[in-house]
Design a protein around this motif. Sequence first.
Motif, PDB file in Angstrom:
ATOM      1  N   ASN A  64       0.897  -1.169   0.039  1.00  0.00           N
ATOM      2  CA  ASN A  64      -0.101  -0.179  -0.160  1.00  0.00           C
ATOM      3  C   ASN A  64       0.882   1.339  -0.029  1.00  0.00           C
ATOM      4  O   ASN A  64       1.913   1.220   0.331  1.00  0.00           O
ATOM      5  CB  ASN A  64      -0.983   0.083   1.203  1.00  0.00           C
ATOM      6  CG  ASN A  64      -2.102  -0.945   1.023  1.00  0.00           C
ATOM      7  OD1 ASN A  64      -2.683  -0.968   0.157  1.00  0.00           O
ATOM      8  ND2 ASN A  64      -2.466  -1.496   2.140  1.00  0.00           N
ATOM      9  N   ASP A  68      -0.902   4.671   4.256  1.00  0.00           N
ATOM     10  CA  ASP A  68      -2.077   3.813   4.230  1.00  0.00           C
ATOM     11  C   ASP A  68      -1.753   3.019   5.638  1.00  0.00           C
ATOM     12  O   ASP A  68      -0.761   2.494   6.052  1.00  0.00           O
ATOM     13  CB  ASP A  68      -2.333   2.804   3.152  1.00  0.00           C
ATOM     14  CG  ASP A  68      -2.831   3.788   1.985  1.00  0.00           C
ATOM     15  OD1 ASP A  68      -3.466   4.747   2.462  1.00  0.00           O
ATOM     16  OD2 ASP A  68      -2.639   3.236   0.972  1.00  0.00           O
ATOM     17  N   ASN A 308      -6.596   6.272   7.331  1.00  0.00           N
ATOM     18  CA  ASN A 308      -6.036   5.681   5.850  1.00  0.00           C
ATOM     19  C   ASN A 308      -6.207   4.477   5.692  1.00  0.00           C
ATOM     20  O   ASN A 308      -5.553   3.596   5.122  1.00  0.00           O
ATOM     21  CB  ASN A 308      -4.906   6.363   5.171  1.00  0.00           C
ATOM     22  CG  ASN A 308      -4.994   8.034   5.044  1.00  0.00           C
ATOM     23  OD1 ASN A 308      -6.088   8.446   4.930  1.00  0.00           O
ATOM     24  ND2 ASN A 308      -3.630   8.166   4.861  1.00  0.00           N
ATOM     25  N   ARG A 310      -6.812   0.844   4.509  1.00  0.00           N
ATOM     26  CA  ARG A 310      -7.179   0.203   3.281  1.00  0.00           C
ATOM     27  C   ARG A 310      -6.852  -1.146   3.674  1.00  0.00           C
ATOM     28  O   ARG A 310      -5.777  -1.590   3.836  1.00  0.00           O
ATOM     29  CB  ARG A 310      -6.431   0.677   2.092  1.00  0.00           C
ATOM     30  CG  ARG A 310      -6.362   2.096   1.706  1.00  0.00           C
ATOM     31  CD  ARG A 310      -5.364   2.832   1.054  1.00  0.00           C
ATOM     32  NE  ARG A 310      -4.872   1.943  -0.159  1.00  0.00           N
ATOM     33  CZ  ARG A 310      -5.363   2.473  -1.355  1.00  0.00           C
ATOM     34  NH1 ARG A 310      -6.095   3.478  -1.713  1.00  0.00           N
ATOM     35  NH2 ARG A 310      -5.082   1.647  -2.567  1.00  0.00           N
TER      36      ARG A 310
END
Length: 463
Positions: A64, A68, A308, A310
């Motif tokens: 990532n 992230d 963030n 993800r």
Amino acid sequence: MKRIQLLIVLVLVCGFNMKAQYTHPLDVENQYPGDERAKAIYDDALHTSLDPSATAVRTTWLANRPGDNWFISAGAGASVLFSEETRYMDFGDQISAPSFQFSFGKWFSPVWGLRVNATYSPELKGFATWSTEGPTGRGFGSWYIGKNYPSEVNNAHGKITNTYLHAFTEEGAAEVYERFLKDGDYIETDKGAGYTYDVEYAGASVDFLLNLKNLFTPYNHKAFFNPVLYAGLGYAHTFGDKDNDITAVNSMMIKAGLQLNFRLHDRWDLFIDAQGLMLPEVFDRRVGDNASQDGVANLMAGLTYRINFRHFIKAPIYDQREIDALNREINELRNRPEVVCPPVVVCPPVVEPEPEPFVLTPVFFTLDSYVVRDNQWLSIAKAAEYLVDNPSARLRIAAYADKNTGNPAHNMKLSENRAKAVANVLVEKFGVNRNRLELEFYGDKVQPFAENDWNRVAIFVLP
């Protein structure tokens, strides 16, 4: 102590290298030529990485972006000091609250991460009995007093030639009471009466995190429960008291613990954290009683916020050996010698097989990228060959982005860049006239494949 520190350093080194263990197939051939066992290990990794039931630790994950999957967490709870004579106290008298902790870290894969963790307790409870036996005579035993005192201190049995320790005897009982114990509580135990004393400390460490659930079961970013085992090295500071000439103490510490995380939302977790600290004997300033180390146990509860967030995505793995085999097969067909019938022999009529339909293979991209990788050039070369064989034909390039990442506006621009990137390769590397290409891009509005990761793609569409 040194063995434990070495073990934790090895664990951290292994964690940093976990991501690097994935080897490109060409490297397998180069590093282990002719080694069938090495090839078998790679083939097994390739198979399990594409298996939806494969556990997270056996899967290669897309890296990532640097920003992230960071997180911060804060919590509060209770602490217990394990020192020279605290074992004589009732356990309830040993508990001190509140204690606090704060963490900041990042998950680098579903399996492992790193964090910086800070803990603080304003009043750990120590205990010192009034001794009637032992080398120091009657008194409160030996105490760490720092370097601001004479190196030779008289006691009932001579002199202590130690810059750091003072063995207080009966004559020094008033001094030790005023300096270390004056705010403590008087307690009677089976081993004798004594006084409690408070230890204020703060500690910071770097911890290696290991998600036990993802280590042994398939990764699920919406899982409700995630147990995390961790270990780390750090630094502890025991606060001093200038008014009573009590020195501060700085110590290295080893930490290990288990944190239980309960998912409340994509952004929030509730956690319960049980941790133990291993510290030098002078951590609480009390020494002796055949003890060689101090310890602190913390039990905390709190919240974690993910920055963030993800969820991790399996990396598509392309077997270069299969691509090389296809190239060899194409070359062999092109270089096949023409069949010449022997003289006088009548050749039977050649029955041409039905031509297979011409199919162009898609061009796949990695997450959030429109760079055409080397292993996708075979697909573009095949499209260029089609245009050469069909001078009047045009070719449509339709590009897409996967729906599970990014946002519609970003994905639309990303798919446009992917279509342009494929067209540029055709024009600049294979000499195709740009006027023969039509570009279309759909972002994540259209998903040509059921598998989400495959939709990072550009598809050639024949007229």
